[in-house]
Design a protein around this motif. Structure first.
Motif, PDB file in Angstrom:
ATOM      1  N   GLN A  43      28.118 -63.765 -15.258  1.00  0.00           N
ATOM      2  CA  GLN A  43      27.301 -63.469 -14.082  1.00  0.00           C
ATOM      3  C   GLN A  43      25.849 -63.652 -14.528  1.00  0.00           C
ATOM      4  N   PRO A  44      25.302 -64.861 -14.339  1.00  0.00           N
ATOM      5  CA  PRO A  44      24.013 -65.213 -14.940  1.00  0.00           C
ATOM      6  C   PRO A  44      22.884 -64.215 -14.694  1.00  0.00           C
ATOM      7  N   GLU A  45      22.710 -63.755 -13.490  1.00  0.00           N
ATOM      8  CA  GLU A  45      21.603 -62.831 -13.211  1.00  0.00           C
ATOM      9  C   GLU A  45      21.777 -61.498 -13.936  1.00  0.00           C
ATOM     10  N   GLN A  46      22.981 -60.950 -13.879  1.00  0.00           N
ATOM     11  CA  GLN A  46      23.228 -59.632 -14.463  1.00  0.00           C
ATOM     12  C   GLN A  46      23.388 -59.680 -15.988  1.00  0.00           C
ATOM     13  N   ASP A  47      23.882 -60.804 -16.509  1.00  0.00           N
ATOM     14  CA  ASP A  47      24.240 -60.870 -17.925  1.00  0.00           C
ATOM     15  C   ASP A  47      23.154 -61.440 -18.833  1.00  0.00           C
ATOM     16  N   ALA A  48      22.085 -61.960 -18.266  1.00  0.00           N
ATOM     17  CA  ALA A  48      21.088 -62.675 -19.072  1.00  0.00           C
ATOM     18  C   ALA A  48      20.469 -61.804 -20.164  1.00  0.00           C
ATOM     19  N   VAL A  49      20.178 -60.559 -19.863  1.00  0.00           N
ATOM     20  CA  VAL A  49      19.528 -59.697 -20.863  1.00  0.00           C
ATOM     21  C   VAL A  49      20.426 -59.542 -22.089  1.00  0.00           C
TER      22      VAL A  49
END
Length: 182
Positions: free
Chosen positions: A17-23
């Motif tokens: 999930q690119p937005e949620q997992d980026a950090v």
């Protein structure tokens, strides 16, 4: 076909999930100790670069539409993303799908040496053979990547030597696992 969620005793494998997992993914793709062993050797310098990489993984999974793709690996006890596992077609010298399916992994250094890559890879091997009905899987590693080679050996994969058939002709170590071997 959407990527299913896969589980082991310690891990959950789910679609990125690119937005949620980026950090959390920055601990993987922002670390040169990881990216030095990935073909393009690009170390993420920003959240945007990490999101772009994760989106590319999602797009590839969607385009394949065959149940293959790239999963985030989450340590269930801490609910933390610790790595990435992939089951995709190896790209040939021109970047086109070769028809040979590759299993691969990238893990953050803090998770190395704890058996997570082997555990996630074994679950993915089982999925590839049982659910996707693949007859064989391949793995590649850059020459000198002893950590990945040891995971391949723990999976029961057979070393086939060096090859330049994939990833634009890069010199890679090639391993194979047949369904009858697993």
């Amino acid at each position: 076909m959407l990527l299913p969620t896969l589980e082991t005793e310690r891990l959950q494998l789910r679609a990125w999930q690119p937005e949620q997992d980026a950090v959390q993914a920055l601990a993987i793709y922002g670390d040169r100790r990881v990216t030095d062993w990935i073909g393009d050797k690009t170390t993420a310098q920003s959240m945007a670069q990490v999101r772009d990489r994760l989106q590319l993984y999602c797009d590839r999974s969607e385009q394949a539409a065959d149940g293959s793709g790239v999963w985030a690996v989450i340590e269930r006890q801490r609910q933390q993303i610790i790595g990435n596992i992939l089951l995709v077609q190896l790209p040939d010298r021109c970047g086109d799908p070769s028809g040979d399916y590759e299993i691969g992994w990238h893990f953050r250094p803090a998770s190395w040496g704890q058996g997570f890559a082997t555990e996630a890879a074994q679950r993915t091997v089982d999925y590839g053979f049982q659910r996707l009905n693949l007859s064989e899987l391949y793995a590649v590693a850059m020459v000198g990547n002893q950590r990945s080679s040891r995971v391949m050996e723990r999976l029961g994969m057979i070393a086939l030597g060096q090859t330049t058939r994939y990833y634009g002709g890069a010199e890679l170590l090639l391993y194979r696992l047949g369904q009858s071997q697993s």
